[in-house]
Design a protein around this motif. Structure first.
Motif, PDB file in Angstrom:
ATOM      1  N   ARG A   1     -20.264  -5.334  16.248  1.00  0.00           N
ATOM      2  CA  ARG A   1     -19.389  -6.183  15.417  1.00  0.00           C
ATOM      3  C   ARG A   1     -19.900  -6.174  13.983  1.00  0.00           C
ATOM      4  O   ARG A   1     -21.090  -6.312  13.742  1.00  0.00           O
ATOM      5  CB  ARG A   1     -19.374  -7.609  15.951  1.00  0.00           C
ATOM      6  N   ASP A   2     -19.003  -5.978  13.048  1.00  0.00           N
ATOM      7  CA  ASP A   2     -19.322  -5.942  11.621  1.00  0.00           C
ATOM      8  C   ASP A   2     -20.228  -4.774  11.238  1.00  0.00           C
ATOM      9  O   ASP A   2     -20.863  -4.804  10.196  1.00  0.00           O
ATOM     10  CB  ASP A   2     -19.949  -7.260  11.146  1.00  0.00           C
ATOM     11  N   SER A   3     -20.324  -3.761  12.090  1.00  0.00           N
ATOM     12  CA  SER A   3     -21.116  -2.571  11.766  1.00  0.00           C
ATOM     13  C   SER A   3     -20.194  -1.505  11.176  1.00  0.00           C
ATOM     14  O   SER A   3     -18.988  -1.699  11.066  1.00  0.00           O
ATOM     15  CB  SER A   3     -21.797  -2.014  13.023  1.00  0.00           C
ATOM     16  N   THR A   4     -20.771  -0.366  10.854  1.00  0.00           N
ATOM     17  CA  THR A   4     -19.980   0.763  10.353  1.00  0.00           C
ATOM     18  C   THR A   4     -19.604   1.717  11.485  1.00  0.00           C
ATOM     19  O   THR A   4     -19.260   2.871  11.241  1.00  0.00           O
ATOM     20  CB  THR A   4     -20.741   1.534   9.255  1.00  0.00           C
TER      21      THR A   4
ATOM     22  N   MET B   1     -21.325  -5.760   4.457  1.00  0.00           N
ATOM     23  CA  MET B   1     -21.354  -4.709   5.469  1.00  0.00           C
ATOM     24  C   MET B   1     -22.541  -4.982   6.387  1.00  0.00           C
ATOM     25  O   MET B   1     -23.634  -5.261   5.934  1.00  0.00           O
ATOM     26  CB  MET B   1     -21.489  -3.348   4.794  1.00  0.00           C
ATOM     27  N   GLY B   2     -22.321  -4.886   7.684  1.00  0.00           N
ATOM     28  CA  GLY B   2     -23.373  -5.102   8.661  1.00  0.00           C
ATOM     29  C   GLY B   2     -24.171  -3.843   8.918  1.00  0.00           C
ATOM     30  O   GLY B   2     -24.404  -3.030   8.032  1.00  0.00           O
TER      31      GLY B   2
END
Length: 152
Positions: free
Chosen positions: A74-77, A1-2
């Motif tokens: 990108r790749d965040s929640t 998770m980012g």
């Protein structure tokens, strides 16, 4: 998770990226979405209060949104946004201008009704190659918590 809600610090400024506006992209965007004469025709731009061809403010905002998604979210929640509170176009974006985007976290809080996410208020600044702020945006975004309820 980012990147998640917990990673965002109030008062911290993140440099998001830069973009240089070309004549062709300014005209192409304007022809489709904002065909005012000073966005699509050099002569009309010269005759306008802008004294030259300028990008639509919506084009400038769209470029900033694209940079934000590609370079930060990108790749965040990230769960999207409940809306933009304010846009200010302070100076025109001209052919050849390089816009650098900075995003500052203004405030954040965990949602009372949905404690698995937080609401983050940010200020976006678009700064040209001369160091002039040409656009500011205030918005809120939703981010998932890495550990809802403080659980490890």
């Amino acid at each position: 998770m980012g990147l998640s809600y917990e990673d965002l610090e109030v008062g911290k400024t993140y440099e998001i990226g830069s973009h240089t506006f070309t004549r062709d992209e300014i005209v192409q965007f304007a022809e489709q979405f904002d065909p005012q004469p000073f966005h699509v025709d050099e002569a009309a731009g010269e005759a306008s209060m802008f004294r030259g061809l300028v990008a639509s403010g919506w084009h400038t905002c769209s470029v900033m949104m694209g940079m934000l998604v590609r370079n930060f979210l990108r790749d965040s929640t990230s769960m999207g946004s409940p809306g933009v509170d304010e846009i200010r176009w302070l100076k025109p974006t001209r052919v050849g201008d390089t816009l650098t985007m900075r995003n500052t976290v203004v405030s954040k809080r965990v949602s009372e009704s949905k404690p698995d996410r937080g609401i983050v208020e940010t200020r976006w600044d678009g700064i040209n190659q001369h160091g002039e702020t040409i656009v500011t945006i205030r918005s809120k975004a939703l981010f998932g918590l890495r550990h809802p309820g403080g659980k490890p």
